[in-house]
Design an enzyme around this catalytic site. Sequence first.
Site, PDB file in Angstrom:
ATOM      1  N   TRP A 102     -65.251 -29.186  -7.547  1.00 53.49           N
ATOM      2  CA  TRP A 102     -66.080 -30.214  -8.363  1.00 53.49           C
ATOM      3  C   TRP A 102     -67.496 -30.257  -8.644  1.00 53.49           C
ATOM      4  O   TRP A 102     -68.010 -30.292  -9.770  1.00 53.49           O
ATOM      5  CB  TRP A 102     -65.458 -31.734  -8.056  1.00 53.49           C
ATOM      6  N   ASP A 171     -71.261 -37.781  -7.044  1.00 53.95           N
ATOM      7  CA  ASP A 171     -69.749 -37.724  -7.529  1.00 53.95           C
ATOM      8  C   ASP A 171     -69.332 -38.287  -6.072  1.00 53.95           C
ATOM      9  O   ASP A 171     -68.880 -37.789  -5.119  1.00 53.95           O
ATOM     10  CB  ASP A 171     -69.216 -36.439  -7.923  1.00 53.95           C
ATOM     11  N   LYS A 195     -58.541 -42.728  -7.987  1.00 47.92           N
ATOM     12  CA  LYS A 195     -58.366 -42.410  -6.761  1.00 47.92           C
ATOM     13  C   LYS A 195     -58.232 -43.697  -5.860  1.00 47.92           C
ATOM     14  O   LYS A 195     -57.396 -43.942  -5.456  1.00 47.92           O
ATOM     15  CB  LYS A 195     -59.063 -41.253  -6.218  1.00 47.92           C
TER      16      LYS A 195
HETATM   17  C1  LIG Z   1     -64.443 -35.407  -6.484  1.00 49.01           C
HETATM   18  C2  LIG Z   1     -63.770 -35.384  -7.993  1.00 49.01           C
HETATM   19  N1  LIG Z   1     -64.841 -35.026  -8.999  1.00 49.01           N
HETATM   20  C3  LIG Z   1     -64.295 -35.077 -10.147  1.00 49.01           C
HETATM   21  C4  LIG Z   1     -63.087 -35.182 -10.567  1.00 49.01           C
HETATM   22  C5  LIG Z   1     -62.669 -34.936 -11.988  1.00 49.01           C
HETATM   23  O1  LIG Z   1     -62.229 -36.197 -12.352  1.00 49.01           O
HETATM   24  P1  LIG Z   1     -61.592 -36.431 -13.785  1.00 49.01           P
HETATM   25  O2  LIG Z   1     -60.234 -35.973 -14.057  1.00 49.01           O
HETATM   26  O3  LIG Z   1     -61.619 -38.010 -14.057  1.00 49.01           O
HETATM   27  O4  LIG Z   1     -62.501 -35.969 -14.687  1.00 49.01           O
HETATM   28  C6  LIG Z   1     -62.290 -35.315  -9.330  1.00 49.01           C
HETATM   29  C7  LIG Z   1     -60.565 -34.964  -9.811  1.00 49.01           C
HETATM   30  O5  LIG Z   1     -59.768 -35.034  -8.912  1.00 49.01           O
HETATM   31  C8  LIG Z   1     -62.489 -35.292  -8.232  1.00 49.01           C
HETATM   32  O6  LIG Z   1     -61.769 -35.193  -7.147  1.00 49.01           O
END
Ligand SMILES: Cc1ncc(COP(=O)(O)O)c(C=O)c1O
Length: 361
Positions: A102, A171, A195
């Site tokens: 991520w 994040d 989540k």
């Molecule tokens: C730490 C983290 N950041 C970003 C994301 C991406 O999230 P989204 O699908 O809401 O864009 C995820 C998805 O699993 C994640 O675990």
Amino acid sequence: MRVSNFNGGPGALPVEVLEEAARDMLDWNGTGMSIMENTHRSKKVMAMAKEAEADFRDLLGLDEDEWAVVFCQGGASLQFAMIALNFAGPGGRCDYVNTGLWSTKAYKEAQICGAKPRLAASSEEDDFTYIPDAFDFDHEAKYIYITTNNTVRGTQWKKFPHNAPAPLVADMSSELLSRPIDTEPFGLIYGGAQKNVGPAGVTVVAMRRSFADKARLDVPSMMSYPIYIKNDSMYNTPPVWGIYMCGLTFKWLKNTVGGLSNMAAINKAKAEALYRAIDNSDGFYRGTARQCSRSTMNVTYRLPSEELEKRFKKEASQNGLEGLGGHRSVGGIRASLYNAVTQEDVNKLIEFMVEFQHKNG
Ligand SMILES: Cc1ncc(COP(=O)(O)O)c(C=O)c1O
């Protein structure tokens, strides 16, 4: 019958929250219609959103004069671009700590936005098994970007740098509201709701007003933080259902759980029990993250072979234990222990693991 849900996201939500939403479904708050059918400009819906915002602030101890809280759409992934566009812009320097998929994506997105991201640290050389603790910060960086919990690799920051030359931008998608956070070094924190706090479709973003004041203004409206702040997240039709569900979860955290310190203690006990089971398995189960960086939210581990992992997931599912597959980019097993996953769920998983090892070890 409800199963034990270890999904990585969307993940488990508290039963009490789901029950309350079900009770409200046909007639929310005396309006004779569901929350999804109400106009977002009605006093009741606006009050609901304000209350959700206030409860979120309350949980994290964010002073209203210092912190703005907004609800965005586009998932956590849209924040990757919004952050770079608002706070770096073309040629703008910004630092990233790369701890997995991520943060890699966030870094690349900053490049696409024309910013000049740079790595202040990375754990890529050891397959993202740990959180770095030495950083090479750029003193010209506008912000320092981190991913506090790495959903795919099962690593989590235990302490945050306090001597960074720029505000941290974080994040927190897969750990939002799982523990109290010392917000002092942060300029912005955010999390996709799906989540720990609600359904997919809403992303909660909190930013220091002094940091938000530095946002660039030549950004498309739907990606401009100042526009979200000025319009109380209602520049356009907001994700009302998502905000409402988050609001119910915030109330659950405050009133049923008793706040984030209690939640953190519950989460720590769940994770410790599962890690203990892994460590006591004589190597049959192998944790993939270094001990010092182990996540309380996503417990990642391997079995002796992929064949056994496949059987493990299949038999777990037959026993009411769902969502144990690792992220598709790494495979293996991942048990996500989000707030709504109970100690009882974890105990069931551990019992299953002991029995599975007994039969296959
Ligand atoms: C730490 C983290 N950041 C970003 C994301 C991406 O999230 P989204 O699908 O809401 O864009 C995820 C998805 O699993 C994640 O675990």
